[in-house]
Design a protein around this motif. Structure first.
Motif, mmCIF file in Angstrom:
data_model
loop_
_atom_site.group_PDB
_atom_site.id
_atom_site.type_symbol
_atom_site.label_atom_id
_atom_site.label_comp_id
_atom_site.label_asym_id
_atom_site.label_seq_id
_atom_site.Cartn_x
_atom_site.Cartn_y
_atom_site.Cartn_z
ATOM 1 N N GLU A 1 24.462 66.916 -17.118
ATOM 2 C CA GLU A 1 25.394 67.604 -18.005
ATOM 3 C C GLU A 1 24.739 67.862 -19.363
ATOM 4 N N PRO A 2 25.027 69.008 -19.973
ATOM 5 C CA PRO A 2 24.481 69.279 -21.311
ATOM 6 C C PRO A 2 25.146 68.423 -22.382
ATOM 7 N N TRP A 3 24.407 68.163 -23.446
ATOM 8 C CA TRP A 3 24.935 67.434 -24.581
ATOM 9 C C TRP A 3 25.485 68.436 -25.596
ATOM 10 N N VAL A 4 26.340 67.952 -26.472
ATOM 11 C CA VAL A 4 26.966 68.819 -27.468
ATOM 12 C C VAL A 4 26.177 68.753 -28.773
ATOM 13 N N GLY A 5 25.844 69.917 -29.294
ATOM 14 C CA GLY A 5 25.195 70.013 -30.593
ATOM 15 C C GLY A 5 26.116 70.665 -31.607
ATOM 16 N N PHE A 6 25.797 70.476 -32.878
ATOM 17 C CA PHE A 6 26.621 71.047 -33.954
ATOM 18 C C PHE A 6 25.712 71.820 -34.894
ATOM 19 N N LEU B 1 29.799 74.628 -32.443
ATOM 20 C CA LEU B 1 29.436 73.777 -31.312
ATOM 21 C C LEU B 1 28.585 74.556 -30.312
ATOM 22 N N PHE B 2 27.559 73.915 -29.796
ATOM 23 C CA PHE B 2 26.722 74.565 -28.781
ATOM 24 C C PHE B 2 26.183 73.516 -27.819
ATOM 25 N N ASP B 3 25.822 73.957 -26.634
ATOM 26 C CA ASP B 3 25.325 73.059 -25.598
ATOM 27 C C ASP B 3 23.820 72.863 -25.755
ATOM 28 N N VAL B 4 23.401 71.629 -25.553
ATOM 29 C CA VAL B 4 21.980 71.283 -25.604
ATOM 30 C C VAL B 4 21.569 70.766 -24.235
#
Length: 398
Positions: free
Chosen positions: A169-174, A195-198
């Motif tokens: 699963e992708p992690w959440v970035g800010f 918010l964006f996916d990492v």
């Protein structure tokens, strides 16, 4: 914290805030700044903090001017690149490349250190410049081993490459920059839009290897320069003859500094090759790179390891984003006007040089040195005001 920083605190609130911003940005960079360009720049900041700090150990703390620092940087980069090209992308090849590069760096730095027995000051700098150009010429001509001017593509272990995905699963970035930009256009949705996916991969692991290495090298050098060994280095910088008169073998200390600086530059070259995955003479051995290292050292402040952190961050930020800023300014100017021509993106080198001149004018001791000087003056003024107040109270009581 006292032991961690070896008692060498920033000694300035503004500098402390600046270092905290840089530290947090580097520690959480992949999750705060999206995009390949920002990720690459963060990795280069980690690498060049090691390079500039090791160079400052020679220049700022011992007053040894050397132009061969990029040679050791290139030895590290080419060492692992040639090893992986010959033996594959396994960890065994990496160890062979790192070991061979460190041994060669020890040998060459020992020879340069012993050379300082007979050659001093500017003459030593010119000799190191000649050695660096000779090494560059050698690397360029040995096409079968080094790839010549075309360079070598670096093969990294799978766990350090972008194809390795340890998490499903992708992690959440800010996105911090996107958040503050969105506050002006869409305040209600600024947080959600930031918010964006990492997709965590092996390149993130490689980045944090470089980040941890930069932190450990910085703390190691901080301990070194604040030890008795470091005090001798500073004595040599101030007056080598007096240091000799006190019984210190200055040749031993100078040679030791050259070797330590060379080994750390070699380590930085290894990290550069692993992150960049491509090495050639232009990005590892070019004299222009040596000038950039010197500029980072001067901008941050010579003789202050904190200056290596600040100078590297400021220099690489300007190098990567000054052109974009000028493009933004040119877009807001009237078409065909003098302002549009002056702030055109193709003139970024002009403004880059102007910013350097202004930084030297307003920060003659570097950013770190000047911030510390201003903080010391404020403390002196407060202490003076306190003494005057105490004297007034004593006079009133009498």
């Amino acid at each position: 914290m006292q032991r961690l920083l070896s008692g060498d605190y920033p000694r300035s609130r503004a500098l402390t805030v600046l270092l905290l911003i840089i530290g947090v940005s580097l520690a959480l960079g992949p999750f705060l700044f999206p995009g390949v360009r920002a990720f690459s720049m963060l990795g280069m900041i980690c690498v060049f903090i090691i390079v500039v700090a090791s160079y400052d150990l020679m220049l700022g703390y011992t007053h040894i001017v050397s132009f061969a620092h990029t040679m050791f940087f290139g030895i590290g980069a080419y060492g692992v690149a040639m090893a992986t090209d010959a033996f594959g992308s396994g960890y065994g090849a990496l160890l062979i490349g790192i070991g061979g590069a460190l041994l060669l760096s020890i040998l060459l730095s020992l020879l340069l250190g012993l050379l300082s027995l007979r050659v001093k000051a500017i003459f030593f700098a010119l000799v190191t410049l000649a050695v660096a150009f000779a090494f560059l010429s050698l690397v360029t001509q040995l096409y079968n081993l080094t790839g010549g001017e075309d360079g070598l593509a670096m093969r990294v272990p799978r766990e350090l490459g972008p194809a390795f995905r340890p998490f499903d699963e992708p992690w959440v970035g800010f996105d911090v920059v996107g958040f503050f930009t969105g506050l002006f256009s869409d305040p209600a949705g600024a947080f959600q839009n930031a918010l964006f996916d990492v997709r965590v991969s092996g390149k993130h692991l490689m980045y944090y290897v470089a980040f941890v290495s930069a932190v450990l090298v910085f703390l190691f050098l901080l301990r070194m320069v604040n030890s008795p060994f470091g005090r001798v280095l500073q004595a040599i910088r101030e007056n080598e003859f007096r240091a000799q008169a006190l019984g210190y073998r200055t040749v031993f200390y100078r040679t030791a500094v050259v070797i330590v600086s060379a080994l750390l530059a070699t380590l930085a070259g290894v990290l550069f090759a692993l992150i960049n995955r491509y090495v050639n003479p232009e990005n590892t051995l070019n004299f222009e790179l040596m000038v950039f290292i010197l500029l980072m050292c001067v901008i941050g402040g010579m003789g202050t390891l904190y200056g290596a952190v600040v100078g590297t961050a400021v220099f690489l930020l300007a190098q990567n984003y000054l052109q974009d800023l000028l493009k933004l300014l040119a877009g807001g100017a009237e078409p065909g006007s003098l302002l549009e021509h002056l702030v055109g993106p193709d003139r970024w080198l002009l403004w880059f040089g102007l910013l350097f001149v202004l930084s030297v004018y307003f920060f003659p001791t570097g950013i770190v040195g000047q911030l510390r000087l201003w903080a010391a003056r404020r403390r002196q003024r407060r202490a003076g005001a306190g003494r005057v107040a105490d004297q007034g109270e004593q006079h009133h009581a009498s």
